[in-house]
Design an enzyme around this catalytic site. Structure first.
Site, short mmCIF file in Angstrom:
data_model
loop_
_atom_site.label_atom_id
_atom_site.label_comp_id
_atom_site.label_asym_id
_atom_site.label_seq_id
_atom_site.Cartn_x
_atom_site.Cartn_y
_atom_site.Cartn_z
N SER A 156 0.85 -1.19 0.00
CA SER A 156 0.00 0.00 0.00
C SER A 156 0.88 1.24 0.00
O SER A 156 1.70 1.43 0.90
CB SER A 156 -0.89 0.01 1.25
OG SER A 156 -1.43 1.31 1.41
N HIS A 216 -1.35 -1.35 -4.13
CA HIS A 216 -2.60 -1.01 -3.46
C HIS A 216 -2.66 0.50 -3.28
O HIS A 216 -1.78 1.10 -2.66
CB HIS A 216 -2.65 -1.73 -2.11
CG HIS A 216 -3.92 -1.59 -1.36
ND1 HIS A 216 -5.01 -2.40 -1.58
CD2 HIS A 216 -4.28 -0.76 -0.36
CE1 HIS A 216 -5.99 -2.08 -0.75
NE2 HIS A 216 -5.57 -1.07 0.00
N ASP A 236 -4.86 3.58 -1.85
CA ASP A 236 -5.94 3.92 -0.93
C ASP A 236 -6.51 5.29 -1.23
O ASP A 236 -5.84 6.31 -1.04
CB ASP A 236 -5.42 3.89 0.52
CG ASP A 236 -5.15 2.48 1.00
OD1 ASP A 236 -6.06 1.64 0.92
OD2 ASP A 236 -4.01 2.21 1.44
N HIS A 261 -8.36 0.83 -3.78
CA HIS A 261 -9.24 0.63 -2.62
C HIS A 261 -9.94 1.95 -2.32
O HIS A 261 -9.32 2.88 -1.82
CB HIS A 261 -8.38 0.16 -1.42
CG HIS A 261 -9.17 -0.04 -0.16
ND1 HIS A 261 -8.55 -0.21 1.08
CD2 HIS A 261 -10.50 -0.13 0.09
CE1 HIS A 261 -9.48 -0.38 2.01
NE2 HIS A 261 -10.67 -0.32 1.44
N MET A 313 -12.15 4.14 -0.29
CA MET A 313 -12.78 4.38 1.02
C MET A 313 -13.51 5.71 0.91
O MET A 313 -13.11 6.72 1.48
CB MET A 313 -11.71 4.39 2.12
CG MET A 313 -11.24 2.99 2.47
SD MET A 313 -9.65 3.00 3.28
CE MET A 313 -8.59 3.12 1.85
C1 DX5 Z 1 -6.11 1.54 5.81
C2 DX5 Z 1 -5.72 1.25 4.39
C3 DX5 Z 1 -4.58 0.31 4.28
C4 DX5 Z 1 -3.29 0.79 4.88
C5 DX5 Z 1 -2.64 -0.40 5.50
O1 DX5 Z 1 -7.36 2.11 5.83
O2 DX5 Z 1 -6.80 0.69 3.68
O3 DX5 Z 1 -4.38 -0.10 2.93
O4 DX5 Z 1 -2.40 1.36 3.97
O5 DX5 Z 1 -1.51 0.03 6.18
P1 DX5 Z 1 -0.73 -0.95 7.18
O6 DX5 Z 1 -0.23 -2.09 6.36
O7 DX5 Z 1 0.34 -0.07 7.72
O8 DX5 Z 1 -1.73 -1.38 8.21
ZN ZN Z 2 -6.40 -0.24 1.76
#
Ligand code: DX5
Ligand code: ZN
Length: 227
Positions: free
Chosen positions: A8, A31, A33, A64, A66
């Site tokens: 990510s 990934h 976000d 992803h 959100m």
């Molecule tokens: C959180 C994101 C994740 C985040 C994960 O809402 O969707 O993709 O980047 O980060 P780590 O791996 O640090 O938990």
């Molecule tokens: Zn994510």
């Protein structure tokens, strides 16, 4: 079973995203976000920036979303070429219809569920999706702790996909490390998002370590995504 490691870039250097993408070129997908400060209490990037990432990335995009109002925004990410588009069940008025639309455009259709959202209601429509993302933290921020209490959801999904012979990918996102990836793999996950654990070190080394740890569970092989 094929496993995938998807770093990510939420934990990457936002001032140097192209170089950061090059540093994770041994991963399967990147990934991305997208947060709107409404669905989650954080704001990252939107369509113009993700479109540029798509143009320069050496590996396919795993977007992803959100964001609220998934119906309005998700198709545009598929149209600009994202390999996989994940929207949240909690942000969609008709997840099956939206998944069909994403597939029609040519993207993999993926749906995420937050920690408080049960999975049972979706087991009967699993064939409509190419991936289910089981959040293992409350979405919004990197660097949180992995919620092992989400593993029963993965087991239910894994059983359902086996029962119906589906090749839907099961993704986990949040708190994935070389320790927790083993727990998730044992529960049935095959696609692993890792932000801070990749970018806190030398990304290529961390990706290799995560791959190795995940493969401890059973005789898994690595292969890149196929369309
Ligand atoms: C959180 C994101 C994740 C985040 C994960 O809402 O969707 O993709 O980047 O980060 P780590 O791996 O640090 O938990
Ligand atoms: Zn994510």
């Amino acid at each position: 079973m094929t496993q995938r490691i998807n770093p990510s870039i939420l934990s990457a250097d936002f001032a140097n995203l192209q170089q950061e993408l090059e540093r994770i070129s041994t991963a399967d997908l990147v990934h991305v976000d997208v947060m709107d400060n409404h669905f989650v209490p954080n704001l990252t990037m939107g369509l113009p920036i993700v479109t540029r990432l798509q143009q320069v990335s050496p590996i396919p995009l795993d977007v992803h979303l959100m964001i609220e109002d998934a119906e309005r925004w998700a198709p545009a990410y598929a149209e600009m070429g994202a390999y996989s588009v994940t929207f949240h069940a909690e942000a969609s008025s008709d997840p099956v219809a939206l998944a069909r639309k994403l597939r029609d455009i040519g993207a993999r259709a993926s749906m995420a569920i937050k920690p408080n959202t049960p999975v049972e209601q979706y087991l009967d429509v699993l064939s409509e999706f190419d991936q289910i993302l089981v959040m293992t933290v409350e979405p919004g921020f990197g660097g949180q702790s992995f919620m092992e209490t989400m593993m029963p959801k993965l087991r239910l999904l894994d059983e359902a996909r086996k029962k119906h012979g589906l090749d839907v990918w099961l993704q986990v996102d949040g708190g994935v490390t070389t320790d927790t990836i083993v727990v998730a793999a044992e529960a049935g996950a095959d696609t692993f998002v890792a932000g801070s654990s990749v970018f806190n070190g030398v990304p290529a080394d961390r990706i290799a370590e995560l791959r190795e740890a995940a493969s401890i569970h059973g005789a898994h092989t690595h292969a890149g995504p196929r369309r």
